[in-house]
Design a protein around this motif. Structure first.
Motif, mmCIF file in Angstrom:
data_model
loop_
_atom_site.group_PDB
_atom_site.id
_atom_site.type_symbol
_atom_site.label_atom_id
_atom_site.label_comp_id
_atom_site.label_asym_id
_atom_site.label_seq_id
_atom_site.Cartn_x
_atom_site.Cartn_y
_atom_site.Cartn_z
ATOM 1 N N ILE A 197 13.716 8.253 83.500
ATOM 2 C CA ILE A 197 13.264 8.218 82.130
ATOM 3 C C ILE A 197 13.666 6.937 81.371
ATOM 4 O O ILE A 197 14.870 6.354 81.497
ATOM 5 C CB ILE A 197 14.040 9.424 81.216
ATOM 6 N N LEU A 198 12.593 6.476 80.598
ATOM 7 C CA LEU A 198 12.811 4.888 79.762
ATOM 8 C C LEU A 198 12.933 5.596 78.471
ATOM 9 O O LEU A 198 11.759 5.956 77.867
ATOM 10 C CB LEU A 198 11.739 4.139 80.103
ATOM 11 N N ASN A 199 14.075 5.414 77.710
ATOM 12 C CA ASN A 199 14.317 5.940 76.236
ATOM 13 C C ASN A 199 14.047 4.680 75.374
ATOM 14 O O ASN A 199 15.368 4.006 75.249
ATOM 15 C CB ASN A 199 15.094 6.806 76.072
ATOM 16 N N THR A 200 13.136 4.220 74.465
ATOM 17 C CA THR A 200 13.392 3.430 73.489
ATOM 18 C C THR A 200 13.398 4.067 72.022
ATOM 19 O O THR A 200 13.526 3.356 71.231
ATOM 20 C CB THR A 200 12.129 2.569 73.462
ATOM 21 N N ALA A 201 13.451 5.239 71.947
ATOM 22 C CA ALA A 201 13.415 5.954 70.528
ATOM 23 C C ALA A 201 14.739 5.778 70.004
ATOM 24 O O ALA A 201 15.604 5.857 70.760
ATOM 25 C CB ALA A 201 12.819 7.141 70.587
ATOM 26 N N ALA A 202 14.536 5.377 68.837
ATOM 27 C CA ALA A 202 15.973 5.259 68.126
ATOM 28 C C ALA A 202 15.568 5.160 66.479
ATOM 29 O O ALA A 202 14.460 4.825 65.888
ATOM 30 C CB ALA A 202 16.506 3.968 68.355
ATOM 31 N N MET B 254 6.962 8.019 92.258
ATOM 32 C CA MET B 254 7.804 8.522 91.354
ATOM 33 C C MET B 254 7.286 8.665 89.936
ATOM 34 O O MET B 254 6.688 7.527 89.610
ATOM 35 C CB MET B 254 8.817 7.781 91.245
ATOM 36 N N THR B 255 7.486 9.711 89.357
ATOM 37 C CA THR B 255 7.001 9.918 87.875
ATOM 38 C C THR B 255 8.107 9.341 87.054
ATOM 39 O O THR B 255 9.257 9.402 86.992
ATOM 40 C CB THR B 255 6.847 11.316 87.366
ATOM 41 N N ILE B 256 7.524 8.246 85.952
ATOM 42 C CA ILE B 256 8.289 7.735 85.118
ATOM 43 C C ILE B 256 7.962 8.333 83.518
ATOM 44 O O ILE B 256 6.797 8.239 83.134
ATOM 45 C CB ILE B 256 8.346 6.192 85.154
ATOM 46 N N LEU B 257 8.995 8.793 82.876
ATOM 47 C CA LEU B 257 8.595 9.048 81.413
ATOM 48 C C LEU B 257 9.119 8.190 80.547
ATOM 49 O O LEU B 257 10.358 7.827 80.499
ATOM 50 C CB LEU B 257 9.546 10.638 80.974
ATOM 51 N N LEU B 258 8.257 7.591 79.691
ATOM 52 C CA LEU B 258 8.451 6.749 78.544
ATOM 53 C C LEU B 258 8.443 7.278 77.267
ATOM 54 O O LEU B 258 7.510 7.718 76.883
ATOM 55 C CB LEU B 258 7.408 5.431 78.915
ATOM 56 N N ILE B 259 9.625 7.376 76.682
ATOM 57 C CA ILE B 259 9.899 7.718 75.371
ATOM 58 C C ILE B 259 9.599 6.620 74.302
ATOM 59 O O ILE B 259 10.509 5.690 74.446
ATOM 60 C CB ILE B 259 10.852 8.597 75.128
ATOM 61 N N GLY B 260 8.829 6.902 73.217
ATOM 62 C CA GLY B 260 8.891 5.845 72.231
ATOM 63 C C GLY B 260 7.582 4.771 72.799
ATOM 64 O O GLY B 260 7.873 3.584 72.613
ATOM 65 N N ALA B 261 6.604 5.253 73.467
ATOM 66 C CA ALA B 261 5.423 4.389 74.098
ATOM 67 C C ALA B 261 4.969 3.340 73.265
ATOM 68 O O ALA B 261 4.325 2.378 73.780
ATOM 69 C CB ALA B 261 4.942 5.395 74.885
ATOM 70 N N ALA C 234 4.764 11.402 68.071
ATOM 71 C CA ALA C 234 3.497 12.597 68.077
ATOM 72 C C ALA C 234 3.630 13.581 69.144
ATOM 73 O O ALA C 234 3.558 14.769 68.887
ATOM 74 C CB ALA C 234 2.292 12.137 67.753
ATOM 75 N N ASP C 235 4.010 13.180 70.285
ATOM 76 C CA ASP C 235 4.142 14.116 71.502
ATOM 77 C C ASP C 235 5.868 14.827 71.560
ATOM 78 O O ASP C 235 5.694 15.587 72.166
ATOM 79 C CB ASP C 235 4.120 13.152 72.790
ATOM 80 N N LEU C 236 6.701 13.888 71.088
ATOM 81 C CA LEU C 236 8.044 14.493 71.059
ATOM 82 C C LEU C 236 8.927 13.863 69.997
ATOM 83 O O LEU C 236 9.103 12.622 69.746
ATOM 84 C CB LEU C 236 8.744 13.626 72.378
ATOM 85 N N GLU C 237 9.476 14.882 69.374
ATOM 86 C CA GLU C 237 10.581 14.711 68.619
ATOM 87 C C GLU C 237 11.738 14.804 69.080
ATOM 88 O O GLU C 237 12.120 15.791 69.771
ATOM 89 C CB GLU C 237 10.592 15.570 67.403
ATOM 90 N N ASP D 241 14.755 17.333 68.929
ATOM 91 C CA ASP D 241 14.342 18.755 69.402
ATOM 92 C C ASP D 241 14.486 18.959 70.714
ATOM 93 O O ASP D 241 13.902 18.727 71.651
ATOM 94 C CB ASP D 241 12.717 19.130 69.002
ATOM 95 N N PRO D 242 16.102 19.466 71.022
ATOM 96 C CA PRO D 242 16.411 19.556 72.331
ATOM 97 C C PRO D 242 15.488 20.597 73.154
ATOM 98 O O PRO D 242 15.295 20.219 74.591
ATOM 99 C CB PRO D 242 17.854 20.126 72.149
ATOM 100 N N ALA D 243 14.980 21.524 72.689
ATOM 101 C CA ALA D 243 14.013 22.549 73.493
ATOM 102 C C ALA D 243 12.919 21.726 73.891
ATOM 103 O O ALA D 243 12.398 21.920 75.041
ATOM 104 C CB ALA D 243 13.781 23.602 72.623
ATOM 105 N N ARG D 244 12.172 21.075 73.039
ATOM 106 C CA ARG D 244 11.127 20.218 73.330
ATOM 107 C C ARG D 244 11.369 19.105 74.288
ATOM 108 O O ARG D 244 10.515 18.893 75.344
ATOM 109 C CB ARG D 244 10.400 19.774 72.131
ATOM 110 N N VAL D 245 12.380 18.482 74.407
ATOM 111 C CA VAL D 245 12.931 17.338 75.199
ATOM 112 C C VAL D 245 13.151 18.145 76.782
ATOM 113 O O VAL D 245 12.360 17.552 77.496
ATOM 114 C CB VAL D 245 14.320 16.704 74.936
#
Length: 289
Positions: A53-58, A1-8, A31-34, A37-41
């Motif tokens: 998806i693991l999201n730590t960004a805030a 399983m692929t895991i996406l980590l935001i705020g790595a 730098a990879d993801l703002e 920006d919903p389109a980029r997300v």
């Protein structure tokens, strides 16, 4: 399983990278993801098609949020809704992190997940809104509230953490004033990340409190830091009213890991033990430099 980590590259993100290092992990930094920006997300979620998806960004500069409420809600609520929508499209689960500050601090016993929130600040209100939006949009969610987070990456980033701030002020010979009437549970990012890995593997979606055990005031936490490092700065206890920070904090925001305990997973260390381990590892790293 692929895991996406935001705020790595943040404090918690760095520890999650270690906790999930044996997985097919895609680490994303700012730098990879703002995140706003919903389109980029949506583009990245569709590209990698993660199962988790693991999201730590805030936006977590609590006092700064008071002056920029639109930014706080854009990052901590609206962007989280859009992330949940993207996760739902591809059938991914989402781990999202929130805060003990969603409570008003009027209790004097640890807050459970079923206790009603009462945020006192823009930051806390925006984080609570993010919680509700995740829960409303995506059934496969882990919403995790934590408290007083610190980790090794705090030495490298701009916001730092309480431990690193105290040590820096002590080195500078500054008089240090710390509030004694706000009670929390300092929490190791390493311990939190390990527990998140265990929780995810249960598949038991829902709202969870995850902190180290025990409680203390910020002043008591500072005193413990200096006791354990042998430092003797001029440390003064003050009150929240005298400190006069722009954002109100709850006087008591200790969390009860009740839902975690129901799964038999509430075995986190006492905050003093976790702090001692952090400081010992920190000292070893500095010796190697």
């Amino acid at each position: 399983m692929t895991i996406l980590l935001i705020g790595a590259d943040g404090q918690l993100g760095s520890e999650l990278r270690q906790a999930f290092s044996d997985q097919d992990l895609v680490p994303l930094t700012h730098a990879d993801l703002e995140l706003t920006d919903p389109a980029r997300v949506l583009e990245l979620v569709r590209q990698y098609r993660p199962g988790l998806i693991l999201n730590t960004a805030a936006y977590h500069r609590v006092d700064e949020c008071e002056g920029f409420p639109e930014r706080a809600f854009a990052v901590n609520a609206v962007a989280i809704r859009d992330l949940a929508i993207a996760a739902k499209e591809i059938g991914a689960a989402l781990v999202h992190f929130s805060t003990d500050y969603v409570f008003d601090g009027r209790q004097r016993n640890p807050y459970r997940e079923v206790d009603p929130p009462g945020p006192l600040s823009v930051y806390a209100t925006s984080k609570l809104a993010g919680e509700h939006l995740v829960m409303a949009v995506l059934p496969q969610h882990f919403v995790i509230r934590t408290s007083g987070l610190y980790g090794p990456a705090g030495r490298r980033n701009k916001t730092g953490n309480f431990v690193e701030t105290m040590l820096r002020l002590a080195r500078e010979g500054r008089e240090i004033r710390v509030v004694g009437d706000q009670i929390v549970t300092p929490t190791s990012a390493e311990d939190l990340a390990r527990k998140v890995r265990q929780l995810v593997e249960t598949g038991a979606y829902g709202l969870y409190h995850i902190t180290n055990n025990g409680e203390c005031s910020w002043h008591q936490f500072a005193s413990a830091i200096f006791d354990m490092t042998g430092l003797h700065p001029r440390l003064q206890e003050t009150t929240a009213a005298a400190f006069a920070a722009p954002a109100r904090r709850p006087a008591y925001s200790v969390l009860d890991n009740a839902n975690l305990r129901s799964l038999g997973l509430d075995d986190l260390r006492h905050w003093r033990e976790a702090l001692a381990d952090y400081l010992a590892k920190r000292a070893r790293l500095l010796d190697q430099v």
